[in-house]
Design a protein around this motif. Structure first.
Motif, PDB file in Angstrom:
ATOM      1  N   THR A   1       0.754  -1.109   0.221  1.00 41.93           N
ATOM      2  CA  THR A   1       0.000   0.021   0.056  1.00 41.93           C
ATOM      3  C   THR A   1       0.874   1.162  -0.141  1.00 41.93           C
ATOM      4  O   THR A   1       0.618   2.239  -0.587  1.00 41.93           O
ATOM      5  CB  THR A   1      -0.906   0.010   1.073  1.00 41.93           C
ATOM      6  OG1 THR A   1      -1.917  -1.075   1.152  1.00 41.93           O
ATOM      7  CG2 THR A   1      -1.652   1.446   1.292  1.00 41.93           C
ATOM      8  N   GLU A   2       1.704   1.326   0.804  1.00 44.33           N
ATOM      9  CA  GLU A   2       2.885   2.579   0.751  1.00 44.33           C
ATOM     10  C   GLU A   2       3.452   2.636  -0.238  1.00 44.33           C
ATOM     11  O   GLU A   2       3.710   3.713  -0.881  1.00 44.33           O
ATOM     12  CB  GLU A   2       3.564   2.331   1.884  1.00 44.33           C
ATOM     13  CG  GLU A   2       3.080   2.376   3.258  1.00 44.33           C
ATOM     14  CD  GLU A   2       2.282   3.645   3.579  1.00 44.33           C
ATOM     15  OE1 GLU A   2       2.784   4.811   3.288  1.00 44.33           O
ATOM     16  OE2 GLU A   2       1.092   3.599   3.949  1.00 44.33           O
TER      17      GLU A   2
ATOM     18  N   LYS B   1       1.062   4.307  -2.875  1.00 44.85           N
ATOM     19  CA  LYS B   1       0.856   5.555  -2.285  1.00 44.85           C
ATOM     20  C   LYS B   1       1.977   6.738  -2.799  1.00 44.85           C
ATOM     21  O   LYS B   1       1.624   7.706  -2.958  1.00 44.85           O
ATOM     22  CB  LYS B   1       0.700   5.980  -0.625  1.00 44.85           C
ATOM     23  CG  LYS B   1      -0.563   5.502  -0.152  1.00 44.85           C
ATOM     24  CD  LYS B   1      -0.833   5.474   1.364  1.00 44.85           C
ATOM     25  CE  LYS B   1      -2.077   5.021   1.713  1.00 44.85           C
ATOM     26  NZ  LYS B   1      -2.297   5.115   3.277  1.00 44.85           N
ATOM     27  N   HIS B   2       3.290   6.190  -2.596  1.00 47.88           N
ATOM     28  CA  HIS B   2       4.381   6.959  -3.210  1.00 47.88           C
ATOM     29  C   HIS B   2       4.312   7.074  -4.665  1.00 47.88           C
ATOM     30  O   HIS B   2       4.661   8.038  -5.125  1.00 47.88           O
ATOM     31  CB  HIS B   2       5.793   6.326  -2.644  1.00 47.88           C
ATOM     32  CG  HIS B   2       6.158   6.625  -1.409  1.00 47.88           C
ATOM     33  ND1 HIS B   2       5.581   6.285  -0.219  1.00 47.88           N
ATOM     34  CD2 HIS B   2       7.316   7.337  -1.087  1.00 47.88           C
ATOM     35  CE1 HIS B   2       6.072   6.693   0.828  1.00 47.88           C
ATOM     36  NE2 HIS B   2       7.395   7.361   0.496  1.00 47.88           N
TER      37      HIS B   2
ATOM     38  N   LYS C   1       1.659   9.825  -5.200  1.00 54.76           N
ATOM     39  CA  LYS C   1       2.360  11.218  -4.900  1.00 54.76           C
ATOM     40  C   LYS C   1       3.201  11.702  -6.005  1.00 54.76           C
ATOM     41  O   LYS C   1       3.044  12.846  -6.748  1.00 54.76           O
ATOM     42  CB  LYS C   1       3.095  11.291  -3.793  1.00 54.76           C
ATOM     43  CG  LYS C   1       3.643  12.785  -3.267  1.00 54.76           C
ATOM     44  CD  LYS C   1       4.204  12.612  -1.824  1.00 54.76           C
ATOM     45  CE  LYS C   1       4.425  13.963  -1.406  1.00 54.76           C
ATOM     46  NZ  LYS C   1       4.997  14.100   0.027  1.00 54.76           N
TER      47      LYS C   1
ATOM     48  N   ASP D   1      -5.159  -2.358  -3.131  1.00 48.32           N
ATOM     49  CA  ASP D   1      -5.427  -1.939  -1.831  1.00 48.32           C
ATOM     50  C   ASP D   1      -6.882  -1.129  -2.087  1.00 48.32           C
ATOM     51  O   ASP D   1      -7.301  -0.890  -3.205  1.00 48.32           O
ATOM     52  CB  ASP D   1      -4.407  -0.923  -1.371  1.00 48.32           C
ATOM     53  CG  ASP D   1      -3.916   0.287  -2.300  1.00 48.32           C
ATOM     54  OD1 ASP D   1      -3.008   1.025  -1.943  1.00 48.32           O
ATOM     55  OD2 ASP D   1      -4.589   0.571  -3.215  1.00 48.32           O
TER      56      ASP D   1
END
Length: 112
Positions: free
Chosen positions: A2-3, A6-7, A10, A112
């Motif tokens: 998930t992270e 997310k990066h 961004k 996710d």
């Protein structure tokens, strides 16, 4: 995972998407047809020293996966971001990335 995505979200949100090859245009060397728009994130850097590659499908510009490639001709490995691709578009891009003996890729779907 998930992270990780997310990066990438961004990175995409802070970059301009530039289309270099329109859907249905032919690749200049392989003569394969691009199944969706292909381009890059302006102002980014990938492992090949160029900008991060993107495949832009018909469902907007949300990140829904990546394709990791190894190219024995260029002698590099890269990650290509999938933006707004449907399941069939993802499969078509994966087939495109595996169309020659010189490059092979795997698909990592966002879940996710």
């Amino acid at each position: 995972m998930t992270e990780f995505f997310k990066h990438i979200d961004k990175l995409v949100s802070q970059s301009e998407v530039v289309i270099e090859r329109a859907k249905n245009s032919a690749h200049h060397v392989w003569k394969c047809v691009y199944p969706v728009d292909y381009g890059y994130l302006k102002g980014t850097t990938s492992t090949d020293g160029e900008c991060v590659d993107v495949w832009v499908g018909s469902c907007g510009k949300s990140v829904n996966g990546v394709i990791c490639t190894v190219d024995i001709v260029k002698r590099d490995c890269e990650m290509k971001v999938l933006l707004g691709t449907t399941e069939s578009e993802m499969q078509a891009v994966l087939e495109f990335c595996n169309a020659t003996d010189g490059m092979k890729g795997i698909l990592v779907r966002r879940c996710d």
